[in-house]
Design a protein around this motif. Structure first.
Motif, PDB file in Angstrom:
ATOM      1  N   GLU A 167       0.843  -1.176   0.000  1.00  0.00           N
ATOM      2  CA  GLU A 167       0.000   0.000   0.000  1.00  0.00           C
ATOM      3  C   GLU A 167       0.887   1.237   0.000  1.00  0.00           C
ATOM      4  OE1 GLU A 167      -1.277   0.838   4.423  1.00  0.00           O
ATOM      5  OE2 GLU A 167      -1.765  -1.211   3.836  1.00  0.00           O
ATOM      6  N   MET A 168       0.339   2.330  -0.441  1.00  0.00           N
ATOM      7  CA  MET A 168       1.107   3.558  -0.502  1.00  0.00           C
ATOM      8  C   MET A 168       1.073   4.241   0.863  1.00  0.00           C
ATOM      9  SD  MET A 168       2.549   3.750  -3.389  1.00  0.00           S
ATOM     10  CE  MET A 168       3.080   5.440  -3.538  1.00  0.00           C
ATOM     11  N   THR A 169       2.023   3.872   1.711  1.00  0.00           N
ATOM     12  CA  THR A 169       2.117   4.473   3.031  1.00  0.00           C
ATOM     13  C   THR A 169       2.652   5.898   2.910  1.00  0.00           C
ATOM     14  OG1 THR A 169       4.388   3.746   3.405  1.00  0.00           O
ATOM     15  CG2 THR A 169       2.620   2.225   4.071  1.00  0.00           C
ATOM     16  N   TYR A 170       2.593   6.612   4.016  1.00  0.00           N
ATOM     17  CA  TYR A 170       3.078   7.986   4.036  1.00  0.00           C
ATOM     18  C   TYR A 170       4.525   8.060   3.548  1.00  0.00           C
ATOM     19  CZ  TYR A 170       4.734  12.464   5.640  1.00  0.00           C
ATOM     20  OH  TYR A 170       5.314  13.699   5.674  1.00  0.00           O
ATOM     21  N   TYR A 171       5.373   7.180   4.042  1.00  0.00           N
ATOM     22  CA  TYR A 171       6.786   7.265   3.679  1.00  0.00           C
ATOM     23  C   TYR A 171       7.021   6.894   2.221  1.00  0.00           C
ATOM     24  CZ  TYR A 171       7.665   8.145   8.562  1.00  0.00           C
ATOM     25  OH  TYR A 171       7.665   8.702   9.812  1.00  0.00           O
ATOM     26  N   ARG A 172       6.258   5.986   1.681  1.00  0.00           N
ATOM     27  CA  ARG A 172       6.373   5.673   0.252  1.00  0.00           C
ATOM     28  C   ARG A 172       5.966   6.881  -0.589  1.00  0.00           C
ATOM     29  NH1 ARG A 172       5.534   0.964   2.612  1.00  0.00           N
ATOM     30  NH2 ARG A 172       6.733  -0.819   1.874  1.00  0.00           N
ATOM     31  N   LEU A 173       4.834   7.481  -0.222  1.00  0.00           N
ATOM     32  CA  LEU A 173       4.368   8.663  -0.951  1.00  0.00           C
ATOM     33  C   LEU A 173       5.358   9.814  -0.820  1.00  0.00           C
ATOM     34  CD1 LEU A 173       0.591   8.563  -0.023  1.00  0.00           C
ATOM     35  CD2 LEU A 173       1.587   8.133  -2.276  1.00  0.00           C
ATOM     36  N   TYR A 174       5.881  10.014   0.372  1.00  0.00           N
ATOM     37  CA  TYR A 174       6.840  11.094   0.613  1.00  0.00           C
ATOM     38  C   TYR A 174       8.074  10.900  -0.263  1.00  0.00           C
ATOM     39  CZ  TYR A 174       9.830  14.406   3.055  1.00  0.00           C
ATOM     40  OH  TYR A 174      10.659  15.456   3.356  1.00  0.00           O
ATOM     41  N   LEU A 175       8.624   9.686  -0.258  1.00  0.00           N
ATOM     42  CA  LEU A 175       9.836   9.424  -1.028  1.00  0.00           C
ATOM     43  C   LEU A 175       9.577   9.562  -2.520  1.00  0.00           C
ATOM     44  CD1 LEU A 175      12.789   8.686  -1.220  1.00  0.00           C
ATOM     45  CD2 LEU A 175      12.127   6.269  -1.053  1.00  0.00           C
ATOM     46  N   LYS A 176       8.471   9.033  -2.996  1.00  0.00           N
ATOM     47  CA  LYS A 176       8.159   9.142  -4.428  1.00  0.00           C
ATOM     48  C   LYS A 176       8.063  10.608  -4.828  1.00  0.00           C
ATOM     49  CE  LYS A 176       5.442   7.299  -8.135  1.00  0.00           C
ATOM     50  NZ  LYS A 176       6.430   6.559  -8.881  1.00  0.00           N
ATOM     51  N   ASP A 177       7.363  11.410  -4.034  1.00  0.00           N
ATOM     52  CA  ASP A 177       7.241  12.837  -4.326  1.00  0.00           C
ATOM     53  C   ASP A 177       8.596  13.521  -4.282  1.00  0.00           C
ATOM     54  OD1 ASP A 177       5.574  15.264  -4.773  1.00  0.00           O
ATOM     55  OD2 ASP A 177       6.412  15.805  -2.812  1.00  0.00           O
ATOM     56  N   TYR A 178       9.401  13.194  -3.282  1.00  0.00           N
ATOM     57  CA  TYR A 178      10.733  13.773  -3.148  1.00  0.00           C
ATOM     58  C   TYR A 178      11.567  13.480  -4.399  1.00  0.00           C
ATOM     59  CZ  TYR A 178      15.380  14.709  -1.221  1.00  0.00           C
ATOM     60  OH  TYR A 178      16.655  15.189  -1.006  1.00  0.00           O
ATOM     61  N   LEU A 179      11.545  12.233  -4.838  1.00  0.00           N
ATOM     62  CA  LEU A 179      12.323  11.848  -6.019  1.00  0.00           C
ATOM     63  C   LEU A 179      11.807  12.545  -7.277  1.00  0.00           C
ATOM     64  CD1 LEU A 179      12.720   8.053  -5.232  1.00  0.00           C
ATOM     65  CD2 LEU A 179      14.513   9.807  -5.091  1.00  0.00           C
ATOM     66  N   LEU A 180      10.485  12.637  -7.411  1.00  0.00           N
ATOM     67  CA  LEU A 180       9.906  13.343  -8.560  1.00  0.00           C
ATOM     68  C   LEU A 180      10.319  14.809  -8.561  1.00  0.00           C
ATOM     69  CD1 LEU A 180       6.317  11.801  -8.624  1.00  0.00           C
ATOM     70  CD2 LEU A 180       8.071  11.567 -10.408  1.00  0.00           C
ATOM     71  N   GLN A 181      10.281  15.440  -7.391  1.00  0.00           N
ATOM     72  CA  GLN A 181      10.658  16.853  -7.270  1.00  0.00           C
ATOM     73  C   GLN A 181      12.125  17.061  -7.660  1.00  0.00           C
ATOM     74  OE1 GLN A 181       8.902  19.646  -5.922  1.00  0.00           O
ATOM     75  NE2 GLN A 181       6.990  18.495  -5.864  1.00  0.00           N
ATOM     76  N   GLN A 182      12.968  16.074  -7.359  1.00  0.00           N
ATOM     77  CA  GLN A 182      14.399  16.165  -7.668  1.00  0.00           C
ATOM     78  C   GLN A 182      14.713  15.749  -9.106  1.00  0.00           C
ATOM     79  OE1 GLN A 182      16.583  17.514  -5.495  1.00  0.00           O
ATOM     80  NE2 GLN A 182      14.783  17.821  -4.217  1.00  0.00           N
TER      81      GLN A 182
END
Length: 70
Positions: free
Chosen positions: A5-20
């Motif tokens: 499931e897309m937990t908070y930390y998975r979502l956070y990391l995915k967004d962080y990587l996309l932003q970078q």
């Protein structure tokens, strides 16, 4: 994702990587491994008596440590 499931930390990391602009934003194994570790660090911190925000800071550090911030 494979049965994760897309937990908070998975979502956070995915967004962080996309932003970078990091190509690992599409690497589910990388995201799963790193976010699983962050969740473990969070839980460990809470068991040690850290406040929620302190355990969360440790988990976020685990997620982003060593990633290039181009």
């Amino acid at each position: 994702m494979t049965n994760k499931e897309m937990t908070y930390y998975r979502l956070y990391l995915k967004d962080y990587l996309l932003q970078q602009g990091d190509s690992r934003a599409n690497d589910d194994d990388f995201i799963n491994d790193r976010s699983d570790k962050a969740e473990e660090i969070y839980e460990q911190g809470r068991r040690e008596g850290l406040a929620v925000w302190q355990a969360h800071e440790r988990a976020i550090h685990t997620l982003t440590s060593g990633l290039d911030t181009n």
